[in-house]
Design a protein around this motif. Structure first.
Motif, PDB file in Angstrom:
ATOM      1  N   PRO A  72      46.053  37.818  36.896  1.00 42.51           N
ATOM      2  CA  PRO A  72      46.003  36.589  37.490  1.00 42.51           C
ATOM      3  C   PRO A  72      47.378  36.488  38.296  1.00 42.51           C
ATOM      4  N   HIS A 107      46.838  30.158  41.024  1.00 46.03           N
ATOM      5  CA  HIS A 107      45.395  29.442  41.151  1.00 46.03           C
ATOM      6  C   HIS A 107      45.912  28.359  42.216  1.00 46.03           C
ATOM      7  N   GLN A 167      34.349  36.013  37.314  1.00 48.37           N
ATOM      8  CA  GLN A 167      34.865  35.092  37.929  1.00 48.37           C
ATOM      9  C   GLN A 167      33.848  33.891  38.247  1.00 48.37           C
ATOM     10  N   GLU A 181      41.358  30.613  40.028  1.00 46.41           N
ATOM     11  CA  GLU A 181      42.193  31.758  40.183  1.00 46.41           C
ATOM     12  C   GLU A 181      41.998  32.906  41.228  1.00 46.41           C
TER      13      GLU A 181
END
Length: 316
Positions: free
Chosen positions: A31, A34, A231, A255
């Motif tokens: 990640p 976001h 996702q 994200e």
């Protein structure tokens, strides 16, 4: 019933074409940020340039793109331009400080043309008059979510979002008065939701909801296909100038992930050609796929036909 039979007959081809030619270990998700902007709820395209990330909402939103600082996920600029969007679905790099925006969605298959606009991005809000160009397919309407820009030539390409994906090339020089007629190039990854060229222009990467495929350019030989991290609805793919690969998704506060794709090991296709003026030209090339996906698809198709015929048999 005719639609059902058609779907059954197409099943083996869909399975064979969508299955990977070679298994590659899925990349681990990393990640990066976001989206913090509550206005970004259906991020459908990504561009990573100049240390920033550009995105937009797909169908239902207006003519606007968001510039996001990846260090925080905050929106630092919004660009709006003239006109009313029909179904914006894609972005592509267009040079320093600019992106191509593809109003190319057509779920109903009813548009007589689609449009692309060249739009500036960056920090700060702005309203601009963006150059806009009409594109027309050579074989009728198609739904599409992928817009590509060759970094060597600037030429645009559109990928139809179908079970067997189709790559179309725009004219080398777009006519603002149009229409600009697209040319069919080759078959590529099915159900593509985004894609981009590598910065050196030697490969292009396409993604669908669960996989990414890497092709040589302009040979269009598929050299790798990998599963992507799960996702909510993966529709974004970007490669920065340094080669960092980012994937994004629709959804509030979605994200953006960094993934490692096997780009460095991808070898050039022997069928690649270069025009006399030094510009790359699209060359049709058959993809080297394993036989087993087609066999699997054929078996599945036979089984499905058998079940269908059995269900239609008169009962005592």
């Amino acid at each position: 019933m005719r639609k059902l039979v058609a779907a059954v007959l197409l099943a083996p081809f869909a399975i064979g074409f969508l299955s990977p030619g070679a298994a590659v270990e899925p990349p681990a998700p990393d990640p990066v940020f976001h989206f913090t902007d509550p206005e970004i709820t259906e991020s459908s395209g990504l561009v990573a340039r100049d240390g920033l990330v550009v995105t937009m909402n797909d169908s239902g939103d207006g003519n606007r793109v968001f510039t996001v600082d990846p260090a925080t996920g905050d929106t630092v600029g919004v660009t709006r331009w003239q006109g009313d969007a029909t179904d914006i679905e894609a972005l592509a790099p267009a040079g320093r400080g600019e992106v191509w925006v593809g109003d190319i969605g057509d779920n109903a298959g009813s548009r007589d043309h689609v449009e692309v606009a060249r739009v500036p991005f960056g920090r700060g809000d702005r309203e601009v008059h963006a150059p806009t160009y009409r594109l027309v397919y050579p074989d009728g309407p198609h739904d599409a979510e992928t817009l590509l820009a060759d970094p060597a030539t600037g030429r645009l390409y559109v990928v139809a979002k179908e079970f067997i994906g189709r790559l179309y090339a725009a004219p080398e020089h777009l006519d603002p008065d149009g229409p600009n007629r697209l040319t069919a190039v080759d078959e590529v990854l099915g159900i593509a939701t985004d894609g981009t060229f590598t910065p050196d222009g030697k490969h292009l990467v396409l993604r669908n909801y669960g996989q990414a495929a890497i092709y040589t350019w302009p040979g269009l030989q598929r050299v790798a296909q990998v599963d992507l991290p799960r996702q909510q609805q993966g529709e974004g793919l970007a490669i920065s100038e340094s080669g960092e690969v980012l994937v994004g998704s629709e959804g509030a506060a979605a994200e953006v992930l960094r993934v490692d794709l096997p780009l460095e090991g991808a070898s050039a296709s022997p069928s690649e050609q270069v025009e006399e003026d030094g510009e790359r030209a699209p060359v049709r090339a058959e993809e080297q796929r394993s036989w087993w996906p087609w066999a699997l698809g054929g078996v599945a198709g036979v089984v499905m036909i058998g079940v269908l015929l059995r269900s239609l048999r008169p009962r005592d």
